[in-house]
Scaffold this active site. Structure first.
Site, mmCIF file in Angstrom:
data_model
loop_
_atom_site.group_PDB
_atom_site.id
_atom_site.type_symbol
_atom_site.label_atom_id
_atom_site.label_comp_id
_atom_site.label_asym_id
_atom_site.label_seq_id
_atom_site.Cartn_x
_atom_site.Cartn_y
_atom_site.Cartn_z
ATOM 1 N N SER A 160 0.850 -1.194 0.000
ATOM 2 C CA SER A 160 0.000 0.000 0.000
ATOM 3 C C SER A 160 0.881 1.237 0.000
ATOM 4 C CB SER A 160 -0.895 -0.001 1.233
ATOM 5 O OG SER A 160 -0.109 0.292 2.375
ATOM 6 N N LYS A 161 0.224 2.372 -0.013
ATOM 7 C CA LYS A 161 0.945 3.650 -0.041
ATOM 8 C C LYS A 161 1.945 3.777 1.098
ATOM 9 C CE LYS A 161 -2.075 6.768 -2.504
ATOM 10 N NZ LYS A 161 -3.372 7.357 -2.278
ATOM 11 N N ARG A 162 1.603 3.123 2.170
ATOM 12 C CA ARG A 162 2.488 3.129 3.328
ATOM 13 C C ARG A 162 3.918 2.691 2.967
ATOM 14 N NH1 ARG A 162 2.256 -0.612 6.959
ATOM 15 N NH2 ARG A 162 0.781 -1.809 5.728
ATOM 16 N N GLY B 101 5.498 3.343 0.344
ATOM 17 C CA GLY B 101 6.115 4.228 -0.647
ATOM 18 C C GLY B 101 5.251 4.251 -1.878
#
Ligand code: GLU
Length: 472
Positions: free
Chosen positions: A253-255, A257
């Site tokens: 996920s965006k977490r 990067g």
């Protein structure tokens, strides 16, 4: 399962990538696209791009463009399409009408309130909530009278008994009992068709032979198979690819990067590195980590898709990217790096030819961003920090530098002869390499650390070097 040979598909392999344009093209989507594309290319088949844009609330033109851009950057060219589901509405309505006429679908007038009450009662009895078939016509069954002024939904008459089985290309045999499925709504009260239904009509109309997609769709497959059967369609072969996990083992996920493919373009990854890396995420060919696009097409098979989730590894991607940067044509790299330097310094008029600079710098760079940063050395406005000069240009080294400059007039301006001259000047004055190399770096580049000094001097050119050295 054994690999099918091209001749096993008499009408040719036809695969599709069917993204929903609700964001950017993310890494998981790109990998699905890559597998579907590679499978089609391997079998000299057809790769179709289909934009599943029926979720009008969440679909945007920007997201469509992001998908097209991502596919273009990765050079995953489609042979047919892009088809837009929103443009196929008349076709879906036609199929709904036909299914109604053939008794394969039926109108259901149950209101949302009524359905809520039904589910509530089921839960209270400890049953799994599901549509109970109250409007489903059966021989000898008395249906309620359709209420006035209510537009019905259309439900698919799912088989009541038996089971749905398919041999998944990735997961192996899967069987689901029809009793676990209720009668899916295929058209809403306003007439718009629903997601699973559109997919079936499209896969059928587009004569898809292999559906390769993320395993978040595995639960849709038995429903889709039933609908396809009702349409009289030949069933495609399904392959559900496991998701990609982040380095910490959680869903990517965006977490973690960047998850947008184009962000990687932005961050200085080469498309061929991305293709190579993505292909290895969930597929293998022996121990091969690095392979060309041609090899991928030649080798790609579904036997070596992995059942377990693949893990995103930024370090490995950087390593793969470095490999492709080293291989890349210098002029191409220069064209990719130039705008990045211009963005920093406004222009890049003076300084050595950029293709020669990147040739010198590229070996140690993992991204184009790093390559641009390394290349700045040759283009930053010339300025030597006074403190740096005071520290490194001692009175004793000045005559040595002048001696170097004097002799440098006469040599061939090539890396090898520059190196030979440096060595002979060192020998003559009884000095060690850093005693001359560092002052030369400082005077010519304004920095103490650069790649090999002879190569750097060669690239700056004799005139610039002599002028700067004489300014000591
Ligand atoms: N539109 C779906 C998605 O973006 C894919 C559907 C499919 O491949 O069948 O997840």
């Amino acid at each position: 399962m054994s690999q099918a040979s091209p001749s096993s598909f008499p009408n040719g392999v036809r695969t599709r990538f069917a993204p929903s344009p609700t964001g950017y093209l993310h890494l998981g989507g790109a990998r699905t696209a890559l597998f579907a594309w590679a499978f089609a290319r391997h079998h000299r088949g057809t790769f179709i791009l289909r934009i599943e844009d029926t979720d009008v609330e969440r679909s945007t033109p920007e997201a469509v463009q992001a998908i097209l851009d991502g596919m273009q950057w990765l050079d995953l060219g489609h042979d047919e399409g892009p088809f837009y589901q929103m443009q196929r509405m008349p076709r879906y309505r036609e199929v709904v009408a036909r299914m109604l006429a053939e008794g394969k679908a039926y109108h259901c007038y149950a209101s949302p309130v009524e359905l809520d009450a039904m589910r509530e009662a089921q839960r209270a009895r400890g049953e799994k909530p599901r549509y109970d078939g109250r409007w489903r016509p059966e021989p000898g069954k008395q249906l309620p009278n359709p209420p006035e002024g209510i537009n019905p939904v259309v439900r698919f008459r799912n088989p009541l008994d038996g089971e749905v089985s398919w041999n998944d290309l990735v997961k192996g045999p899967i069987t689901i009992s029809n009793q676990e499925m209720d009668d899916l709504i295929i058209a809403r009260a306003d007439g718009t068709p629903t997601y699973n239904f559109c997919v079936c009509v499209d896969d059928h109309d587009m004569a898809i032979t292999h559906v390769i997609r993320g395993d978040d769709h595995v639960n849709n497959t038995p429903r889709q198979i039933n609908i396809l059967r009702a349409l009289g369609a030949e069933l495609p072969t399904y392959g559900h690819v496991p998701m990609i996990l982040g380095p910490d083992g959680e869903k990517l996920s965006k977490r973690h990067g960047a998850v947008s493919v184009m962000q990687y373009a932005e961050d200085g990854y080469l498309p061929e590195a991305m293709i190579n890396y993505l292909a290895r995420l969930g597929w293998s060919h022996g121990d091969d980590e690095l392979f060309t696009r041609e090899q991928l097409i030649e080798w790609f098979d579904v036997d070596h898709l992995t059942k377990s989730a693949a893990q995103w590894d930024p370090k490995k991607l950087a390593w793969v990217n470095n490999h492709y940067i080293k291989l890349a044509d210098n002029q191409r790299l220069a064209d990719l790096v130039r705008p990045r330097i211009v963005a920093i310094y406004g222009s890049i008029e003076s300084g050595p030819p950029l293709d020669q600079v990147v040739a010198l710098m590229k070996d140690r760079c993992e991204t184009l961003v790093q390559l641009a940063e390394a290349s700045l050395l040759f283009y930053h406005p010339y300025q030597v920090d006074a403190a740096l000069k005071a520290e490194h240009i001692s009175e004793t080294i000045k005559p040595v530098l002048q001696d170097f400059a004097a002799q440098a007039e006469a040599i061939e301006w090539k890396r090898e002869s520059i190196q030979a001259l440096i060595k002979s000047v060192l020998a003559k004055h009884g000095l060690k390499m850093p005693q001359l190399a560092v002052p030369l770096r400082v005077l010519v580049t304004g920095r103490t650390q650069t790649p090999s000094v002879d190569a750097v001097l060669e690239l700056f050119g004799r005139d610039v070097v002599l002028e700067r050295v004489r300014s000591a």
